[in-house]
Design a protein around this motif. Structure first.
Motif, PDB file in Angstrom:
ATOM      1  N   LEU A  15       0.828  -1.201   0.000  1.00 27.05           N
ATOM      2  CA  LEU A  15       0.000   0.000   0.000  1.00 27.05           C
ATOM      3  C   LEU A  15       0.867   1.258   0.000  1.00 27.05           C
ATOM      4  CD1 LEU A  15      -2.848   1.154   0.045  1.00 27.05           C
ATOM      5  CD2 LEU A  15      -2.768   1.047   2.540  1.00 27.05           C
ATOM      6  N   ALA A  16       1.941   1.255   0.773  1.00 29.19           N
ATOM      7  CA  ALA A  16       2.849   2.406   0.802  1.00 29.19           C
ATOM      8  C   ALA A  16       3.485   2.624  -0.565  1.00 29.19           C
ATOM      9  CB  ALA A  16       3.921   2.201   1.873  1.00 29.19           C
ATOM     10  N   THR A  17       3.832   1.545  -1.252  1.00 33.41           N
ATOM     11  CA  THR A  17       4.406   1.656  -2.596  1.00 33.41           C
ATOM     12  C   THR A  17       3.381   2.223  -3.575  1.00 33.41           C
ATOM     13  OG1 THR A  17       5.919  -0.185  -2.208  1.00 33.41           O
ATOM     14  CG2 THR A  17       5.452   0.353  -4.495  1.00 33.41           C
ATOM     15  N   LEU A  18       2.170   1.714  -3.525  1.00 38.89           N
ATOM     16  CA  LEU A  18       1.112   2.223  -4.401  1.00 38.89           C
ATOM     17  C   LEU A  18       0.848   3.700  -4.142  1.00 38.89           C
ATOM     18  CD1 LEU A  18      -1.409  -0.745  -4.230  1.00 38.89           C
ATOM     19  CD2 LEU A  18      -0.081  -0.041  -6.228  1.00 38.89           C
ATOM     20  N   ARG A  19       0.797   4.069  -2.879  1.00 39.61           N
ATOM     21  CA  ARG A  19       0.543   5.466  -2.516  1.00 39.61           C
ATOM     22  C   ARG A  19       1.675   6.363  -3.011  1.00 39.61           C
ATOM     23  NH1 ARG A  19       0.362   8.346   3.283  1.00 39.61           N
ATOM     24  NH2 ARG A  19      -1.006  10.048   2.683  1.00 39.61           N
ATOM     25  N   GLU A  25       2.923  10.526  -9.532  1.00 36.68           N
ATOM     26  CA  GLU A  25       2.232  10.858 -10.787  1.00 36.68           C
ATOM     27  C   GLU A  25       1.462  12.177 -10.710  1.00 36.68           C
ATOM     28  OE1 GLU A  25      -0.334   7.562 -11.474  1.00 36.68           O
ATOM     29  OE2 GLU A  25       1.297   6.170 -11.865  1.00 36.68           O
ATOM     30  N   MET A  26       1.330  12.723  -9.537  1.00 33.33           N
ATOM     31  CA  MET A  26       0.484  13.902  -9.339  1.00 33.33           C
ATOM     32  C   MET A  26       0.898  15.109 -10.186  1.00 33.33           C
ATOM     33  SD  MET A  26      -2.366  14.303  -7.878  1.00 33.33           S
ATOM     34  CE  MET A  26      -2.321  12.838  -6.889  1.00 33.33           C
ATOM     35  N   ARG A  47     -14.090  15.550 -13.863  1.00 32.58           N
ATOM     36  CA  ARG A  47     -13.934  14.094 -13.956  1.00 32.58           C
ATOM     37  C   ARG A  47     -12.617  13.647 -13.325  1.00 32.58           C
ATOM     38  NH1 ARG A  47     -11.252  10.471 -16.339  1.00 32.58           N
ATOM     39  NH2 ARG A  47     -10.069  11.894 -17.631  1.00 32.58           N
ATOM     40  N   VAL A  48     -11.538  14.347 -13.670  1.00 31.78           N
ATOM     41  CA  VAL A  48     -10.230  13.998 -13.113  1.00 31.78           C
ATOM     42  C   VAL A  48     -10.218  14.243 -11.604  1.00 31.78           C
ATOM     43  CG1 VAL A  48      -7.767  14.562 -13.133  1.00 31.78           C
ATOM     44  CG2 VAL A  48      -9.019  14.396 -15.286  1.00 31.78           C
ATOM     45  N   ALA A  49     -10.773  15.367 -11.181  1.00 35.72           N
ATOM     46  CA  ALA A  49     -10.821  15.672  -9.747  1.00 35.72           C
ATOM     47  C   ALA A  49     -11.600  14.602  -8.989  1.00 35.72           C
ATOM     48  CB  ALA A  49     -11.442  17.051  -9.516  1.00 35.72           C
ATOM     49  N   HIS A  50     -12.694  14.160  -9.564  1.00 31.37           N
ATOM     50  CA  HIS A  50     -13.505  13.117  -8.917  1.00 31.37           C
ATOM     51  C   HIS A  50     -12.704  11.816  -8.779  1.00 31.37           C
ATOM     52  CE1 HIS A  50     -17.226  11.202  -7.659  1.00 31.37           C
ATOM     53  NE2 HIS A  50     -16.863  10.175  -8.419  1.00 31.37           N
ATOM     54  N   ALA A  51     -12.003  11.446  -9.837  1.00 34.88           N
ATOM     55  CA  ALA A  51     -11.182  10.229  -9.790  1.00 34.88           C
ATOM     56  C   ALA A  51     -10.072  10.368  -8.753  1.00 34.88           C
ATOM     57  CB  ALA A  51     -10.589   9.945 -11.171  1.00 34.88           C
ATOM     58  N   LEU A  52      -9.437  11.537  -8.714  1.00 34.36           N
ATOM     59  CA  LEU A  52      -8.386  11.774  -7.723  1.00 34.36           C
ATOM     60  C   LEU A  52      -8.952  11.711  -6.305  1.00 34.36           C
ATOM     61  CD1 LEU A  52      -6.408  14.719  -9.367  1.00 34.36           C
ATOM     62  CD2 LEU A  52      -5.671  12.333  -9.145  1.00 34.36           C
ATOM     63  N   ARG A  53     -10.141  12.239  -6.135  1.00 32.67           N
ATOM     64  CA  ARG A  53     -10.770  12.226  -4.803  1.00 32.67           C
ATOM     65  C   ARG A  53     -11.030  10.792  -4.345  1.00 32.67           C
ATOM     66  NH1 ARG A  53     -16.418  13.265  -3.097  1.00 32.67           N
ATOM     67  NH2 ARG A  53     -16.880  13.673  -5.275  1.00 32.67           N
ATOM     68  N   GLY A  54     -11.540   9.970  -5.247  1.00 25.92           N
ATOM     69  CA  GLY A  54     -11.817   8.585  -4.883  1.00 25.92           C
ATOM     70  C   GLY A  54     -10.557   7.806  -4.543  1.00 25.92           C
ATOM     71  N   THR A  55      -9.559   7.921  -5.384  1.00 22.64           N
ATOM     72  CA  THR A  55      -8.310   7.207  -5.132  1.00 22.64           C
ATOM     73  C   THR A  55      -7.592   7.785  -3.925  1.00 22.64           C
ATOM     74  OG1 THR A  55      -8.134   6.796  -7.497  1.00 22.64           O
ATOM     75  CG2 THR A  55      -6.178   6.378  -6.183  1.00 22.64           C
ATOM     76  N   GLY A  56      -7.585   9.103  -3.822  1.00 24.24           N
ATOM     77  CA  GLY A  56      -6.957   9.740  -2.658  1.00 24.24           C
ATOM     78  C   GLY A  56      -7.604   9.298  -1.356  1.00 24.24           C
ATOM     79  N   GLY A  57      -8.916   9.166  -1.378  1.00 22.51           N
ATOM     80  CA  GLY A  57      -9.618   8.678  -0.194  1.00 22.51           C
ATOM     81  C   GLY A  57      -9.228   7.254   0.146  1.00 22.51           C
ATOM     82  N   SER A  58      -9.099   6.425  -0.890  1.00 24.31           N
ATOM     83  CA  SER A  58      -8.692   5.029  -0.663  1.00 24.31           C
ATOM     84  C   SER A  58      -7.301   4.941  -0.049  1.00 24.31           C
ATOM     85  CB  SER A  58      -8.704   4.254  -1.977  1.00 24.31           C
ATOM     86  OG  SER A  58     -10.012   4.159  -2.474  1.00 24.31           O
ATOM     87  N   TYR A  59      -6.440   5.879  -0.420  1.00 30.39           N
ATOM     88  CA  TYR A  59      -5.077   5.894   0.102  1.00 30.39           C
ATOM     89  C   TYR A  59      -4.943   6.710   1.385  1.00 30.39           C
ATOM     90  CZ  TYR A  59      -3.447   3.733  -4.234  1.00 30.39           C
ATOM     91  OH  TYR A  59      -3.238   2.881  -5.292  1.00 30.39           O
ATOM     92  N   GLY A  60      -6.043   7.269   1.854  1.00 29.85           N
ATOM     93  CA  GLY A  60      -6.022   8.006   3.112  1.00 29.85           C
ATOM     94  C   GLY A  60      -5.419   9.397   3.019  1.00 29.85           C
ATOM     95  N   ILE A  61      -5.468  10.006   1.840  1.00 33.66           N
ATOM     96  CA  ILE A  61      -4.898  11.341   1.641  1.00 33.66           C
ATOM     97  C   ILE A  61      -6.036  12.350   1.792  1.00 33.66           C
ATOM     98  CG2 ILE A  61      -3.484  12.798   0.158  1.00 33.66           C
ATOM     99  CD1 ILE A  61      -2.653  10.194  -1.325  1.00 33.66           C
ATOM    100  N   ARG A  62      -6.350  12.676   3.023  1.00 28.21           N
ATOM    101  CA  ARG A  62      -7.523  13.508   3.332  1.00 28.21           C
ATOM    102  C   ARG A  62      -7.472  14.892   2.699  1.00 28.21           C
ATOM    103  NH1 ARG A  62      -7.476  11.815   9.518  1.00 28.21           N
ATOM    104  NH2 ARG A  62      -8.324   9.725   9.253  1.00 28.21           N
ATOM    105  N   GLU A  63      -6.315  15.515   2.680  1.00 26.85           N
ATOM    106  CA  GLU A  63      -6.205  16.856   2.113  1.00 26.85           C
ATOM    107  C   GLU A  63      -6.543  16.832   0.620  1.00 26.85           C
ATOM    108  OE1 GLU A  63      -5.506  21.026   2.120  1.00 26.85           O
ATOM    109  OE2 GLU A  63      -6.023  19.565   3.653  1.00 26.85           O
TER     110      GLU A  63
END
Length: 87
Positions: A15-19, A25-26, A47-63
């Motif tokens: 998970l740390a590697t994926l994150r 890539e940001m 669309r991109v922001a929504h995808a980033l929000r979903g993945t960011g949430g999965s990785y625990g990147i609250r900001e």
């Protein structure tokens, strides 16, 4: 297969590697979003922001979740100034 603790640690490392890869890539994604804003392509930016929000949430990147939600809302208003400020 390993003990439960070994599997947990292996998962945490993966998970740390994926994150880390996701964060690396940001800059490319941010640049593409800026270009889309300048072209008034608010649907694409949202669309991109929504995808980033979903993945960011999965990785625990609250900001990132907070920022991308603000970007999506600004896209709905077609507000380039606020979108660019969020990016």
């Amino acid at each position: 297969m390993g003990t439960r603790e070994e599997r947990r640690r292996a998962f945490a490392r993966k998970l740390a590697t994926l994150r880390a890869d996701y964060i690396a890539e940001m800059p490319t994604r941010v640049s593409a979003m800026r270009d889309a804003v300048r072209a008034s392509e608010f649907v694409e930016v949202a669309r991109v922001a929504h995808a980033l929000r979903g993945t960011g949430g999965s990785y625990g990147i609250r900001e990132l979740v907070r920022l991308t939600l603000d970007i999506e809302e600004a896209c709905e208003r077609e507000d380039p100034t606020t979108v660019l400020a969020g990016i």
